[in-house]
Design an enzyme around this catalytic site. Structure first.
Site, mmCIF file in Angstrom:
data_model
loop_
_atom_site.group_PDB
_atom_site.id
_atom_site.type_symbol
_atom_site.label_atom_id
_atom_site.label_comp_id
_atom_site.label_asym_id
_atom_site.label_seq_id
_atom_site.Cartn_x
_atom_site.Cartn_y
_atom_site.Cartn_z
ATOM 1 N N SER A 1 0.820 -1.243 0.039
ATOM 2 C CA SER A 1 -0.127 0.062 0.072
ATOM 3 C C SER A 1 1.022 1.360 -0.094
ATOM 4 O O SER A 1 0.417 2.335 -0.362
ATOM 5 C CB SER A 1 -1.021 0.078 1.304
ATOM 6 N N GLU B 1 -9.731 -9.045 3.507
ATOM 7 C CA GLU B 1 -10.031 -7.607 3.396
ATOM 8 C C GLU B 1 -11.318 -7.787 2.103
ATOM 9 O O GLU B 1 -11.582 -8.645 1.383
ATOM 10 C CB GLU B 1 -8.910 -7.319 2.341
#
Length: 299
Positions: A70, A207
């Site tokens: 990320s 997720e």
């Protein structure tokens, strides 16, 4: 802004017995995480990409930090995680390790560094362990990545798995889509989570998974589940730190539903930058107290 209870000074905290809540004389280990699951203890995880930010989270008692790919979105200016390289991850993970003393540091294996084969995964993970000093690695995929997980675990490298929505596959998904809404999709999430557990993963990130499926996975697995957009029943929760602290500039203020902002850091930094600029332009900075002078000549 949401009001929060002041956090106790880390220096005055007792030695920690759980994963969060005190100071620790050593780093968190995968055994500590397994014991937390057995106790039914919930715990927090944050991403980190640099030594200074990581040191703040370490002092706050965050027991596990993920040096996530990320970083592509939150740190390196990419529009997805796909362009992130293994060299990027080694550099960022090494910085986070240097900035911490207590947290377990987990390094992400980026896209293209493990999908080819278990042997490629082992080479890539070895770099993160040897060059960056991480205590574990993370990779995406359930059944399709089980052989990679097994190879790394057999080589002595702890693995955190990641199933449900996997950001490295964003082009295949065609967007950020919640997983597990249909019956077959729900069963696939559960099969993926079971596959990485059976392959030896010590934890699994869920997720963008429906809360019901995440709760079922948490009940059925003996390894901890770490939720991000997966409801309240996971064993742990993770957020990208720039989202958590209100640093991310979401287009049109379209903050994802699962993100809770605990600060407005973007506003704070912007105000500080403007105040600095105005002082410089107006001649208020540097003042006398910020200046150095020659010593008087010796007679």
């Amino acid at each position: 802004m949401t009001q929060h209870t002041p956090v106790q000074d880390p220096a005055t905290r007792p030695e920690v017995s759980g994963l969060y809540g005190g100071k620790r004389s050593r780093r968190t280990t995968v055994r500590d995480i397994a014991k937390a699951k057995a106790r039914g203890e919930k715990w927090p995880m944050l991403t980190a990409y640099d030594a200074m930010t990581a040191s703040v989270f370490d002092e706050a008692g965050i027991p596990v930090m993920l040096v996530g790919d990320s970083a592509g979105n939150a740190h390196l200016g990419f529009d997805s995680t796909v362009p992130v390289t293994l060299d990027h991850m080694v550099m960022l993970a090494a910085a986070v390790v240097r900035g911490t003393r207590q947290a377990l540091i987990v390094g992400d294996l980026p896209f293209g560094s493990y999908q080819e084969s278990p042997a490629q995964a082992l080479r890539s993970a070895t770099r993160l362990v040897k060059e960056a000093g991480v205590g574990a690695v993370k990779l995406e995929g359930g059944e399709r990545s089980a052989d990679q997980v097994r190879t790394l675990v057999e080589a002595g490298i702890p693995v955190m798995a990641h199933v449900g929505y996997t950001p490295q596959s964003v082009h295949a998904y065609g967007g950020h889509l919640v997983q597990g809404r249909g019956e077959e999709a729900a069963q696939q999430v559960l099969r993926d989570a079971k596959a990485v557990q059976d392959a030896g993963a010590f934890a699994v990130v869920l997720e963008l998974v429906t809360a019901e499926i995440a709760a079922e996975a948490t009940r059925s697995l003996h390894i901890p589940t770490i939720g991000i957009g997966a409801g309240p029943d996971c064993d742990a929760q993770v957020l990208v730190w720039t989202d958590m602290a209100g640093m991310t500039d979401w287009p049109g203020d379209r903050t994802p539903r699962f993100v809770k902002q605990y600060a407005r850091l973007r506003e704070v930094l912007g105000d500080a930058a403007r105040a600095f600029a105005e002082d410089v332009v107006g001649g208020a900075y540097p003042a006398e107290e910020h200046s150095f002078h020659r010593r008087p000549a010796q007679g």
